[in-house]
Write an enzyme that holds these catalytic residues in place. Sequence first.
Site, PDB file in Angstrom:
ATOM      1  N   CYS A   1      -5.107   0.725 -70.186  1.00 21.23           N
ATOM      2  CA  CYS A   1      -5.990  -0.201 -70.908  1.00 21.23           C
ATOM      3  C   CYS A   1      -7.077   0.462 -71.742  1.00 21.23           C
ATOM      4  CB  CYS A   1      -6.607  -1.175 -69.926  1.00 21.23           C
ATOM      5  SG  CYS A   1      -5.343  -2.045 -69.007  1.00 21.23           S
TER       6      CYS A   1
HETATM    7  C1  UGA Z   1      -9.576  -1.614 -66.785  1.00 21.62           C
HETATM    8  C2  UGA Z   1     -10.799  -2.555 -66.653  1.00 21.62           C
HETATM    9  O1  UGA Z   1     -11.695  -2.047 -65.656  1.00 21.62           O
HETATM   10  C3  UGA Z   1     -10.371  -3.972 -66.284  1.00 21.62           C
HETATM   11  O2  UGA Z   1     -11.495  -4.835 -66.262  1.00 21.62           O
HETATM   12  C4  UGA Z   1      -9.354  -4.468 -67.318  1.00 21.62           C
HETATM   13  O3  UGA Z   1      -8.865  -5.756 -66.980  1.00 21.62           O
HETATM   14  C5  UGA Z   1      -8.178  -3.484 -67.366  1.00 21.62           C
HETATM   15  O4  UGA Z   1      -8.658  -2.177 -67.717  1.00 21.62           O
HETATM   16  C6  UGA Z   1      -7.200  -3.997 -68.396  1.00 21.62           C
HETATM   17  O5  UGA Z   1      -7.556  -4.065 -69.573  1.00 21.62           O
HETATM   18  O6  UGA Z   1      -6.101  -4.436 -68.010  1.00 21.62           O
HETATM   19  P1  UGA Z   1      -8.010  -0.287 -65.043  1.00 21.62           P
HETATM   20  O7  UGA Z   1      -7.578   0.478 -66.249  1.00 21.62           O
HETATM   21  O8  UGA Z   1      -6.984  -0.879 -64.160  1.00 21.62           O
HETATM   22  O9  UGA Z   1      -8.979  -1.522 -65.487  1.00 21.62           O
HETATM   23  O10 UGA Z   1      -8.884   0.677 -64.127  1.00 21.62           O
HETATM   24  P2  UGA Z   1     -10.431   1.077 -63.987  1.00 21.62           P
HETATM   25  O11 UGA Z   1     -10.812   0.929 -62.572  1.00 21.62           O
HETATM   26  O12 UGA Z   1     -11.276   0.405 -64.981  1.00 21.62           O
HETATM   27  O13 UGA Z   1     -10.368   2.653 -64.295  1.00 21.62           O
HETATM   28  C7  UGA Z   1      -9.932   3.177 -65.559  1.00 21.62           C
HETATM   29  C8  UGA Z   1     -10.142   4.675 -65.611  1.00 21.62           C
HETATM   30  O14 UGA Z   1     -11.533   4.975 -65.689  1.00 21.62           O
HETATM   31  C9  UGA Z   1      -9.627   5.436 -64.383  1.00 21.62           C
HETATM   32  O15 UGA Z   1      -8.973   6.614 -64.806  1.00 21.62           O
HETATM   33  C10 UGA Z   1     -10.892   5.773 -63.597  1.00 21.62           C
HETATM   34  O16 UGA Z   1     -10.760   6.945 -62.828  1.00 21.62           O
HETATM   35  C11 UGA Z   1     -11.881   5.979 -64.738  1.00 21.62           C
HETATM   36  N1  UGA Z   1     -13.282   5.761 -64.316  1.00 21.62           N
HETATM   37  C12 UGA Z   1     -13.714   4.545 -63.902  1.00 21.62           C
HETATM   38  C13 UGA Z   1     -14.179   6.834 -64.387  1.00 21.62           C
HETATM   39  O17 UGA Z   1     -13.822   7.953 -64.798  1.00 21.62           O
HETATM   40  N2  UGA Z   1     -15.485   6.625 -64.035  1.00 21.62           N
HETATM   41  C14 UGA Z   1     -15.947   5.419 -63.617  1.00 21.62           C
HETATM   42  O18 UGA Z   1     -17.158   5.299 -63.317  1.00 21.62           O
HETATM   43  C15 UGA Z   1     -15.046   4.355 -63.539  1.00 21.62           C
END
Ligand code: UGA
Length: 433
Positions: free
Chosen positions: A266
Amino acid sequence: MTGVSIIGSGYVGLTTGLALAELGNNIVLLDIDPEKVRTIRSGQPPFYEPGVSEMLSEHLAKGTIRATSDYHDAVMDSDITFIAVGTPMDKDGRMDPRYILSASESLGKALREKNKSQIVVVKSTVLPGTTRDLVRPLLLRTSGRPISGIGVAMCPEFLREGSAMHDSLHPDRIVIGCSDDRTYSALEALFSPLGSKVLRTDTTTAEMIKYASNSFLATKISFSNEISRLCEAVGIDVYDVMEGVGMDKRISPHFLRAGVGFGGSCFPKDVSALLHMAKGIGVETPIMEGALRNNDIQPIHLVDVAERLCLTLKGKRIGVLGLAFKPDTDDIRESRSIPLIRELLKRGAVVSAHDPEAASNFLNEVHGIDIQGSAEPLVDSVDVVILMTEWPEYRNIPWEEKTHLEWVLDGRRTVEPARMMNLKYWAMGSPLP
Ligand code: UGA
């Protein structure tokens, strides 16, 4: 009890279907892939996601959920249809609307034979204007029905992989983009048992809310990563800094975890799609460009530090723990392990890797590495370990005993630094050794 059909049985489609079944509705899942339909009917979700398998079996047994590949069947058995097909990136990083268009066309043709009105809701992440300018006209043209016969809406999805069921059942907000009151009331009634805040708006604003949310969160992470490299260089820890920054209510502590960057289907895809859209209409977007550039820098920066600490990576045996883009998923799309491992191989390292769920998916993406079935034997057989996904099982490794390791480099704050006292351990965002 409302009859709801859902086109597309990926993450969004299946979890939306299960959440609506939990709320007491009757769900028909539609997918054009007969293999997916077969696995769903047998109680197997087509992806790994905590809680989904149990909930699917329960609702299949109760008869509140079923799967089909027949549009006519799905439409006849429902009053509301959600479109939840994928909107992947094309090779240039643009949103590819192909599945949205084919789903709308097939849906329209099926609606031709129905004489009751139908609500069609776009749930897929689509660029602003897609529902109004592409989906709606296509539905009206292919169904041959008057505007009054089809209520069109756009409700973006905000669930995260790894906590998809929880997020679907406890959303911070429900955004309903639609212009007619009848459609709005029906959707508000459908979602009201969730007890979440509801925002009513138009379809194009709803679409932009999704892109802006994802782009903002991605930018927040990248900003934290940029500060992180500065902290490393001045000898302080970015986690201490962000603890203080996140205490400001205007900022919040969420999505400030610095590390090796964001992956997944995403954030990279949506920021890139918005950038391309902006370029096409002559709007400059330096902040979002920076967010993506920062995300490319982080894995290479980790390799640079590894090379500096080890003097050379040529022939160095490196074990990479974690290939999924985050824990609790087998999804490797845009995982930061992909550019990291490619760079390690380019610099002559010998790479072994492990992941509890994503190993087989990864092998289709990157060649020239050895995948191992268990993490601890891998740790025992290498010179350097790089932690890339914070799977809880990596915390259970008896790190204290692994004194043979030259370095343990942590891209995600996976292990407690206190446990690594007698090892050479460095976590991204802490002072450079
Ligand atoms: C993301 C959004 O958080 C959701 O709200 C949205 O619905 C989704 O995309 C989508 O568009 O379908 P997702 O990609 O499943 O969700 O996962 P996240 O938990 O947001 O993490 C994304 C990436 O960011 C991961 O690689 C995670 O490790 C990284 N991340 C997250 C960080 O490096 N630091 C953080 O503080 C948070």
